[in-house]
Structures are given as structure tokens and as C-alpha cells.
Design an enzyme around this catalytic site. Structure first.
Site, PDB file in Angstrom:
ATOM      1  N   ARG A  63       0.837  -1.215   0.000  1.00 39.67           N
ATOM      2  CA  ARG A  63       0.000   0.000   0.000  1.00 39.67           C
ATOM      3  C   ARG A  63       0.867   1.258   0.000  1.00 39.67           C
ATOM      4  NH1 ARG A  63      -2.996  -3.795  -0.690  1.00 39.67           N
ATOM      5  NH2 ARG A  63      -4.970  -4.187   0.319  1.00 39.67           N
ATOM      6  N   LYS A  98      -6.420   0.843   1.492  1.00 39.66           N
ATOM      7  CA  LYS A  98      -7.470  -0.156   1.327  1.00 39.66           C
ATOM      8  C   LYS A  98      -7.341  -1.245   2.389  1.00 39.66           C
ATOM      9  CE  LYS A  98      -9.090  -3.592  -1.969  1.00 39.66           C
ATOM     10  NZ  LYS A  98      -8.792  -4.242  -3.239  1.00 39.66           N
TER      11      LYS A  98
END
Length: 113
Positions: A63, A98
Site C-alpha cells: 500500500r 485499502k
């Protein structure tokens, strides 16, 4: 010293890309995301074997890379806190990740002299 070693490697990777760009005239840019923590590792496959890593630490590093900026090393606050006395960081702010929510992040800039 694995956290320091990977931070140094990431800084060297950015330097190598810059040198390649100067020498070749191309404009290659990379994003690097780092994290530290426990992982599960193993070999997968039946005909073609692959060594892989899994876990929350790997997911957060991914991420960091995907939400980072080209030419930067993006790290979560937990990584920055482990190396703050030996490296220079710039706070980026919170990033929506996310499956993880808001994560406070930094850019790793250099090793302190």
C-alpha cells in the site's frame, strides 16, 4: 539491523535510477514502499517454484508503494519511528489504505550524517 539495511538499500535504488537516467537520457521513475513486521514465507508451486511472503506487514508495504509518489520512498509511521534517530524523514500526512483505513505516513529522504 534489517530495518536500517532495507532503508539504505531503498536510498541506493533511487540513486541508481537517477544515475541510469543521467547516463542513458531516459526518464525512468520508481516508487518504493517499505514496512517492517512479521511475515509468513514459503515456496509455492508444483512445476515452477516461487518463494513468496505473506502477511499484514507485506500488505502495508504494498500500500505504501502504490500510494507513494514517483522518486520517493513511502513508509508508515511505525517504520519512521524505528529509524528517526538515524535517517531523515518528511511527514507526508495520512493516506487512506485499502483494508487498513487512514495511515500516517512519511517519505524517507536520507541517512543522517
Amino acid at each position: 539491523d534489517h530495518v536500517e539495511a532495507v532503508a539504505e538499500m531503498a536510498l541506493e535504488m533511487l540513486e541508481e535510477v537517477q544515475e541510469l537516467n543521467r547516463d542513458s537520457g531516459i526518464r525512468l521513475r520508481i516508487r518504493i514502499g517499505l514496512n517492517t513486521g512479521p511475515v509468513v514465507a514459503g515456496v509455492i508451486g508444483r512445476k515452477k517454484f516461487t518463494y513468496d511472503l505473506w502477511g499484514a506487514a507485506v500488505n502495508l508495504a504494498s500500500r505504501m508503494q502504490s500510494s507513494g509518489l514517483p522518486g520517493h520512498i513511502h513508509v508508515p509511521a511505525s517504520f519512521q519511528q524505528r529509524l528517526n534517530d538515524r535517517f531523515v524523514f518528511m511527514e507526508r500526512g495520512s493516506v487512506q489504505c485499502k483494508g487498513l483505513g487512514e495511515i500516517r505516513t512519511y517519505f524517507l529522504l536520507a541517512k543522517k550524517p
